[in-house]
Write a protein that holds these residues in place. Structure first.
Motif, PDB file in Angstrom:
ATOM      1  N   VAL A   1      35.735  45.072  31.962  1.00 15.06           N
ATOM      2  CA  VAL A   1      36.818  45.158  32.946  1.00 15.06           C
ATOM      3  C   VAL A   1      37.267  46.607  33.110  1.00 15.06           C
ATOM      4  O   VAL A   1      37.016  47.458  32.257  1.00 15.06           O
ATOM      5  CB  VAL A   1      37.988  44.202  32.604  1.00 15.06           C
TER       6      VAL A   1
ATOM      7  N   ASN B   1      40.406  47.952  33.485  1.00 12.08           N
ATOM      8  CA  ASN B   1      41.670  48.490  33.010  1.00 12.08           C
ATOM      9  C   ASN B   1      42.166  47.723  31.783  1.00 12.08           C
ATOM     10  O   ASN B   1      41.827  46.560  31.574  1.00 12.08           O
ATOM     11  CB  ASN B   1      42.718  48.523  34.126  1.00 12.08           C
TER      12      ASN B   1
ATOM     13  N   GLU C   1      45.184  46.700  31.051  1.00 16.08           N
ATOM     14  CA  GLU C   1      46.125  45.614  31.327  1.00 16.08           C
ATOM     15  C   GLU C   1      45.385  44.282  31.530  1.00 16.08           C
ATOM     16  O   GLU C   1      45.772  43.245  30.992  1.00 16.08           O
ATOM     17  CB  GLU C   1      46.962  45.956  32.564  1.00 16.08           C
ATOM     18  N   TYR C   2      44.304  44.307  32.287  1.00 14.77           N
ATOM     19  CA  TYR C   2      43.519  43.098  32.533  1.00 14.77           C
ATOM     20  C   TYR C   2      42.843  42.619  31.243  1.00 14.77           C
ATOM     21  O   TYR C   2      42.867  41.434  30.917  1.00 14.77           O
ATOM     22  CB  TYR C   2      42.494  43.379  33.630  1.00 14.77           C
TER      23      TYR C   2
ATOM     24  N   THR D   1      43.862  43.094  28.226  1.00 12.39           N
ATOM     25  CA  THR D   1      44.921  42.553  27.371  1.00 12.39           C
ATOM     26  C   THR D   1      45.310  41.146  27.822  1.00 12.39           C
ATOM     27  O   THR D   1      45.490  40.252  27.003  1.00 12.39           O
ATOM     28  CB  THR D   1      46.145  43.489  27.382  1.00 12.39           C
ATOM     29  N   GLN D   2      45.409  40.962  29.134  1.00 13.73           N
ATOM     30  CA  GLN D   2      45.755  39.643  29.671  1.00 13.73           C
ATOM     31  C   GLN D   2      44.706  38.597  29.266  1.00 13.73           C
ATOM     32  O   GLN D   2      45.053  37.504  28.814  1.00 13.73           O
ATOM     33  CB  GLN D   2      45.853  39.736  31.197  1.00 13.73           C
ATOM     34  N   ILE D   3      43.438  38.917  29.403  1.00  8.98           N
ATOM     35  CA  ILE D   3      42.373  37.986  29.018  1.00  8.98           C
ATOM     36  C   ILE D   3      42.440  37.699  27.519  1.00  8.98           C
ATOM     37  O   ILE D   3      42.327  36.551  27.087  1.00  8.98           O
ATOM     38  CB  ILE D   3      40.983  38.557  29.380  1.00  8.98           C
TER      39      ILE D   3
ATOM     40  N   ASN E   1      36.542  42.113  42.379  1.00  9.02           N
ATOM     41  CA  ASN E   1      37.934  41.723  42.166  1.00  9.02           C
ATOM     42  C   ASN E   1      37.975  40.208  42.107  1.00  9.02           C
ATOM     43  O   ASN E   1      37.504  39.528  43.013  1.00  9.02           O
ATOM     44  CB  ASN E   1      38.843  42.235  43.286  1.00  9.02           C
TER      45      ASN E   1
ATOM     46  N   ILE F   1      44.963  43.900  39.520  1.00  7.85           N
ATOM     47  CA  ILE F   1      44.428  44.461  38.268  1.00  7.85           C
ATOM     48  C   ILE F   1      43.128  43.786  37.837  1.00  7.85           C
ATOM     49  O   ILE F   1      42.507  44.212  36.870  1.00  7.85           O
ATOM     50  CB  ILE F   1      45.442  44.365  37.105  1.00  7.85           C
ATOM     51  N   HIS F   2      42.693  42.749  38.528  1.00  8.92           N
ATOM     52  CA  HIS F   2      41.572  41.921  38.074  1.00  8.92           C
ATOM     53  C   HIS F   2      40.218  42.436  38.568  1.00  8.92           C
ATOM     54  O   HIS F   2      39.467  41.719  39.230  1.00  8.92           O
ATOM     55  CB  HIS F   2      41.789  40.462  38.471  1.00  8.92           C
ATOM     56  N   ASN F   3      39.914  43.677  38.199  1.00  9.51           N
ATOM     57  CA  ASN F   3      38.645  44.295  38.584  1.00  9.51           C
ATOM     58  C   ASN F   3      37.710  44.339  37.379  1.00  9.51           C
ATOM     59  O   ASN F   3      38.117  44.711  36.276  1.00  9.51           O
ATOM     60  CB  ASN F   3      38.873  45.708  39.111  1.00  9.51           C
ATOM     61  N   GLU F   4      36.459  43.965  37.642  1.00 13.10           N
ATOM     62  CA  GLU F   4      35.462  43.929  36.576  1.00 13.10           C
ATOM     63  C   GLU F   4      34.090  44.225  37.155  1.00 13.10           C
ATOM     64  O   GLU F   4      33.896  44.227  38.370  1.00 13.10           O
ATOM     65  CB  GLU F   4      35.471  42.569  35.884  1.00 13.10           C
TER      66      GLU F   4
END
Length: 124
Positions: free
Chosen positions: A41, A43, A45-46, A48-50, A81, A86-89
């Motif tokens: 991913v 960033n 933040e993303y 960490t969320q996962i 996306n 923030i959901h870029n991978e």
């Protein structure tokens, strides 16, 4: 002149982290047959969320890893996306992972760790 690198992140569970350790923090283990892609991913933040929302709930523990990859190599992968801003991978085909690992610059770092709280019992 030093090649430009891009920082990427990967949420992992304890089993995947053990395999990364066996690779001296220099690569990610091969994907399982039911895992056709490797998903780093873009960033923290993303990642960490996962880790918090998926890995901890599923495995009881989760880690956020951070690593650098040669930017020129990454240009072959389109940023995907998969939700909010923030959901870029990246979607790296499983058969590309060995080449991907060769383009990691330096070592993979564990930058965050999350665990289920011992006193978390749920509602029953």
């Amino acid at each position: 002149m030093k090649n430009k690198t891009t920082i990427l992140y990967r949420p992992v569970n304890d089993k995947e982290l053990d395999l990364i350790k066996k690779l001296d923090y220099r690569g990610f283990p091969p994907r399982l047959p039911e895992q056709p892609f490797f998903y780093p991913v873009m960033n923290e933040e993303y990642a960490t969320q996962i880790t918090r929302d998926w890995n901890v709930r599923t495995y009881g523990v989760g880690f956020v890893t951070k690593f650098q990859v040669d930017t020129a190599y990454l240009e072959k992968f389109e940023i995907q996306n998969v939700g909010g801003p923030i959901h870029n991978e990246l979607w790296v085909p499983a058969n590309e992972l060995e080449a991907f690992n060769k383009h990691i610059v330096g070592k993979i770092e564990v930058i965050r760790e999350f665990r289920k709280q011992d006193d978390e019992k749920g509602n029953s």
